[in-house]
Motif scaffolding. Structure first.
Motif, PDB file in Angstrom:
ATOM      1  N   ILE A  76     -31.526 -28.686  34.848  1.00 42.45           N
ATOM      2  CA  ILE A  76     -32.078 -29.067  33.542  1.00 42.45           C
ATOM      3  C   ILE A  76     -33.509 -28.525  33.449  1.00 42.45           C
ATOM      4  CG2 ILE A  76     -32.697 -31.034  32.064  1.00 42.45           C
ATOM      5  CD1 ILE A  76     -30.657 -32.663  33.794  1.00 42.45           C
ATOM      6  N   PRO A  77     -33.821 -27.776  32.402  1.00 43.01           N
ATOM      7  CA  PRO A  77     -35.168 -27.177  32.305  1.00 43.01           C
ATOM      8  C   PRO A  77     -36.299 -28.186  32.473  1.00 43.01           C
ATOM      9  CG  PRO A  77     -33.748 -26.261  30.627  1.00 43.01           C
ATOM     10  CD  PRO A  77     -32.954 -27.343  31.290  1.00 43.01           C
ATOM     11  N   GLU A  78     -36.130 -29.374  31.935  1.00 44.45           N
ATOM     12  CA  GLU A  78     -37.186 -30.383  31.996  1.00 44.45           C
ATOM     13  C   GLU A  78     -37.546 -30.729  33.452  1.00 44.45           C
ATOM     14  OE1 GLU A  78     -38.965 -31.160  29.503  1.00 44.45           O
ATOM     15  OE2 GLU A  78     -40.160 -32.584  30.656  1.00 44.45           O
ATOM     16  N   ALA A  79     -36.535 -30.642  34.335  1.00 42.32           N
ATOM     17  CA  ALA A  79     -36.774 -30.962  35.752  1.00 42.32           C
ATOM     18  C   ALA A  79     -37.754 -29.977  36.372  1.00 42.32           C
ATOM     19  CB  ALA A  79     -35.450 -30.938  36.515  1.00 42.32           C
ATOM     20  N   ARG A  80     -37.839 -28.776  35.783  1.00 44.00           N
ATOM     21  CA  ARG A  80     -38.673 -27.724  36.386  1.00 44.00           C
ATOM     22  C   ARG A  80     -40.088 -27.699  35.811  1.00 44.00           C
ATOM     23  NH1 ARG A  80     -33.598 -25.007  35.459  1.00 44.00           N
ATOM     24  NH2 ARG A  80     -34.456 -23.800  33.752  1.00 44.00           N
ATOM     25  N   ARG A  81     -40.382 -28.680  34.972  1.00 40.63           N
ATOM     26  CA  ARG A  81     -41.709 -28.710  34.336  1.00 40.63           C
ATOM     27  C   ARG A  81     -42.823 -28.868  35.371  1.00 40.63           C
ATOM     28  NH1 ARG A  81     -43.468 -28.300  29.682  1.00 40.63           N
ATOM     29  NH2 ARG A  81     -41.431 -28.374  28.730  1.00 40.63           N
ATOM     30  N   LEU A 108     -45.185 -19.516  27.936  1.00 38.48           N
ATOM     31  CA  LEU A 108     -43.828 -20.053  28.132  1.00 38.48           C
ATOM     32  C   LEU A 108     -43.878 -21.552  28.418  1.00 38.48           C
ATOM     33  CD1 LEU A 108     -41.880 -17.458  30.329  1.00 38.48           C
ATOM     34  CD2 LEU A 108     -41.522 -17.980  27.943  1.00 38.48           C
ATOM     35  N   ARG A 109     -44.959 -21.982  29.045  1.00 36.70           N
ATOM     36  CA  ARG A 109     -45.104 -23.412  29.372  1.00 36.70           C
ATOM     37  C   ARG A 109     -45.837 -24.175  28.272  1.00 36.70           C
ATOM     38  NH1 ARG A 109     -44.531 -25.764  34.608  1.00 36.70           N
ATOM     39  NH2 ARG A 109     -43.360 -24.363  35.955  1.00 36.70           N
TER      40      ARG A 109
ATOM     41  N   PRO B  90     -39.569 -24.133  32.770  1.00 34.61           N
ATOM     42  CA  PRO B  90     -38.774 -25.133  32.017  1.00 34.61           C
ATOM     43  C   PRO B  90     -38.264 -24.540  30.704  1.00 34.61           C
ATOM     44  CG  PRO B  90     -41.104 -25.674  31.932  1.00 34.61           C
ATOM     45  CD  PRO B  90     -40.985 -24.485  32.828  1.00 34.61           C
ATOM     46  N   MET B  91     -37.337 -23.606  30.804  1.00 36.41           N
ATOM     47  CA  MET B  91     -36.768 -23.015  29.580  1.00 36.41           C
ATOM     48  C   MET B  91     -35.262 -22.823  29.733  1.00 36.41           C
ATOM     49  SD  MET B  91     -37.995 -19.023  29.668  1.00 36.41           S
ATOM     50  CE  MET B  91     -37.270 -18.634  28.097  1.00 36.41           C
ATOM     51  N   GLU B  92     -34.580 -22.832  28.598  1.00 32.71           N
ATOM     52  CA  GLU B  92     -33.135 -22.639  28.587  1.00 32.71           C
ATOM     53  C   GLU B  92     -32.843 -21.148  28.663  1.00 32.71           C
ATOM     54  OE1 GLU B  92     -30.901 -24.972  28.547  1.00 32.71           O
ATOM     55  OE2 GLU B  92     -31.836 -26.763  27.699  1.00 32.71           O
ATOM     56  N   ARG B  93     -31.702 -20.823  29.240  1.00 28.43           N
ATOM     57  CA  ARG B  93     -31.346 -19.402  29.355  1.00 28.43           C
ATOM     58  C   ARG B  93     -31.112 -18.777  27.991  1.00 28.43           C
ATOM     59  NH1 ARG B  93     -27.845 -18.153  34.768  1.00 28.43           N
ATOM     60  NH2 ARG B  93     -29.292 -19.120  36.217  1.00 28.43           N
ATOM     61  N   PHE B  96     -34.081 -17.278  26.460  1.00 26.65           N
ATOM     62  CA  PHE B  96     -34.442 -15.973  26.997  1.00 26.65           C
ATOM     63  C   PHE B  96     -33.614 -14.868  26.314  1.00 26.65           C
ATOM     64  CE2 PHE B  96     -33.950 -12.630  30.253  1.00 26.65           C
ATOM     65  CZ  PHE B  96     -35.274 -12.318  30.432  1.00 26.65           C
TER      66      PHE B  96
END
Lengths: 316, 254
Positions: A76-81, A108-109, B90-93, B96
């Motif tokens: 999940i993208p949010e986990a990588r914040r 991007l962030r 923190p981004m969706e593929r 991209f």
């Protein structure tokens, strides 16, 4: 808030390709890394370190199990914040400069221009980027690229850093720079998970380590209390002793003068205790009494040999 | 949305800094100016020939850009591993993929605007007339390029650039001749080739619907409603293929 920074639960990855035998890259890895720790992830080439890191970064999907960052599934993208990542060979857009690259990742962030400026200054201070800030990355050496890669990992000031071989291929000056950066981040309370073949750096930097053999976790432990690590000798350092006492203690021990006084090395803890008692009895000061263990490199090699013996030489 | 914009702008910057694109733009320029030379041969037809050749050049050079940049778009990122650090953000593929697509779409827009400006200037220098159908033709060329770009991006997520380029090129050629697959000659009926050719007719977008070159060259007006529906048709195909590209990329192992 109490979730571990990194958690692997039965994490398994099998690569399948048409017409080829499946490759079991990772077999049911269970791992938990508390916040604020510096964790060394060790293993030979092909042991599954990079696969684990890719799973933690959400770049590949597990065949079974899950990878969690601060309690959230890493897919999940949010986990990588709160996570920054430095790949083994950092790849960038060659047509950009380091300043543009950091700006790109900052955008991007969703980092505001004002914060970007402050962040750039901090990164410049930490990684000495100022001199190369406006040069195209395509002209860069390995060391310069590694600094840019490290800067990208630090964009957004994440709580967790996942670094894949951060010291690989660097000259001594480059290694020192990265090592100092890790130490600085450690002092700020960041959680750092890194793989490395440079075991002297691991020994210096890490609180805990894990060793992976053929995709399985062979062992995990605190750096100062690794399971089965051999104590080779015990070191006693004392000061304020008269020459006669030193001569007496030196008999039967390995003795040398050190900056703070005299160092005696013996083979057992009992002998060390006897020397310590004698030092105090003769009015000296006991500066240190500590075990001298085998080096991490020796320990690592022995673990590999034991694993190979157990599996009949299939640990490669 | 912000992240899509960041990726799109970076893709555009990459393409602009890539000198290969200037070569393509130069080729287009040479073709446009060269059309004047052909116009001299066709006495009294020079304006018509200039328009025809310029529109064809826009279409072909735009398509070449879309195919060669598009089929490399995701593949290059995977091959050079530049997306490791991007997708770890923190981004969706899909953000991209869409960002990369929009970046290339923006580049093609710049290309088309540049070539249109040169063409219009050239026609005015030759004291020719520019009618609305010329701009309608340019609009549909752009829609066609968007469609080809989406197909290229889809193949970029799933195949090598060479294979992708060959497939898109075939789709481009077949797409301009779909009627041939619909109106098969009687001797094909009942043969094994018939279902294959019919299938091609249904699965390949009809690019000739987006081709108004002949109307523009001859200043024949075209109903704006036709242009609208043709644009919707092309955009619909582009969106569908882009959606497929997102799905293909979502499960891609890096």
């Amino acid at each position: 808030m109490n979730e571990p920074a990194v958690e692997a639960r039965n994490l398994t990855k099998v690569y399948k390709a048409l017409g080829k035998r499946p490759v079991h890259s990772l077999r049911g890895l269970n791992l938990s890394i508390a916040r604020g720790q510096v964790f060394g992830f060790l293993g030979r080439n092909g042991a599954g370190k990079t696969t684990t890191i890719k799973l933690l970064c959400g770049l590949i999907r597990p065949t079974a199990g899950e990878a969690l960052l601060f309690g959230k599934n890493s897919a999940i993208p949010e986990a990588r914040r709160e996570m920054g990542y430095l790949p083994e060979q950092p790849y960038f857009y060659e047509y950009l400069t380091p300043r543009e690259t950091v700006t790109f990742y900052s955008r991007l962030r969703g980092i505001s221009p004002r914060q970007q400026k402050e962040q750039w200054e901090k990164l410049c201070g930490l990684l000495e980027l100022e001199d190369i800030a406006d040069r195209r990355i395509r002209e860069f050496s390995k060391g310069m690229r590694q600094r840019v890669g490290f800067a990208i990992a630090l964009v957004g000031d994440p709580e967790l850093l996942i670094l894949d071989e951060p010291m690989s291929g660097l000259d001594p000056v480059g290694r020192r720079l990265i090592r100092n950066a890790i130490l600085r981040l450690k002092s700020e309370g960041k959680t750092i998970f890194f793989s490395s073949h440079v075991l002297s750096d691991v020994e210096e930097l890490c609180d805990r380590i894990a060793i992976l053999v053929s995709g399985s976790l062979e062992l995990e432990g605190a750096m100062d209390n690794l399971p089965g690590r051999r104590v080779l000798q015990v070191e006693v350092i004392a000061s304020g002793l008269d020459p006669e006492t030193v001569a007496g203690l030196a008999a039967g021990t390995s003795h040398r003068r050190v900056e703070v006084g005299d160092e005696f090395r013996v083979n057992t803890l009992e002998e060390a205790n006897r020397i310590a008692a004698r030092v105090l009895d003769r009015g000296g000061t006991l500066v240190a009494l500590r075990p001298v263990t085998e080096t991490l490199e020796e320990y690592f090699s022995r673990v590999q040999q034991l694993a190979a013996t157990r599996t009949g030489g299939k640990s490669e | 949305m912000k992240r899509i914009q960041v990726v799109a702008l970076n893709t555009l910057r990459e393409a602009i800094r890539d000198k290969a694109l200037y070569v393509l733009a130069g080729f287009a320029l040479v073709t446009i100016l060269g059309s004047k030379a052909i116009g001299w041969i066709s006495v009294g037809q020079d304006i018509k020939i200039v328009k025809d050749i310029c529109l064809a050049a826009m279409s072909v050079f735009g398509a070449l850009t879309a195919i060669f940049v598009g089929t490399n778009l995701l593949y290059k990122e995977i091959d050079k591993k530049t997306l490791y650090t991007i997708l770890a953000q923190p981004m969706e593929r899909y953000e991209f993929v869409i960002g990369k697509y929009l970046g290339l779409a923006a580049l093609l827009l710049l290309d088309i605007l540049f070539m249109t400006a040169v063409t219009v200037a050239w026609i005015l220098v030759l004291k020719g007339e520019i009618s609305p159908v010329f701009f309608q033709a340019v609009l549909l060329i752009y829609v066609k390029l968007l469609l080809i770009t989406a197909l290229s991006v889809l193949l970029s997520a799933a195949a090598s650039p060479i294979l992708g380029a060959v497939i898109v090129f075939c789709a481009y050629v077949f797409g301009h001749a779909t009627e041939v697959f619909r109106d098969l000659p009687p001797q094909i009926a009942g043969t094994p080739a018939e279902p294959v050719l019919k299938t091609i007719y249904y699965i390949v977008p009809n690019l000739s619907l987006l081709d108004l070159h002949a109307y523009a060259a001859n200043n024949v007006p075209v109903n704006p409603l036709y242009v609208f529906w043709a644009a919707v048709y092309g955009a619909g195909w582009a969106i569908a293929m882009l959606a497929l590209a997102c799905v293909a990329f979502e499960n891609k192992e890096l």
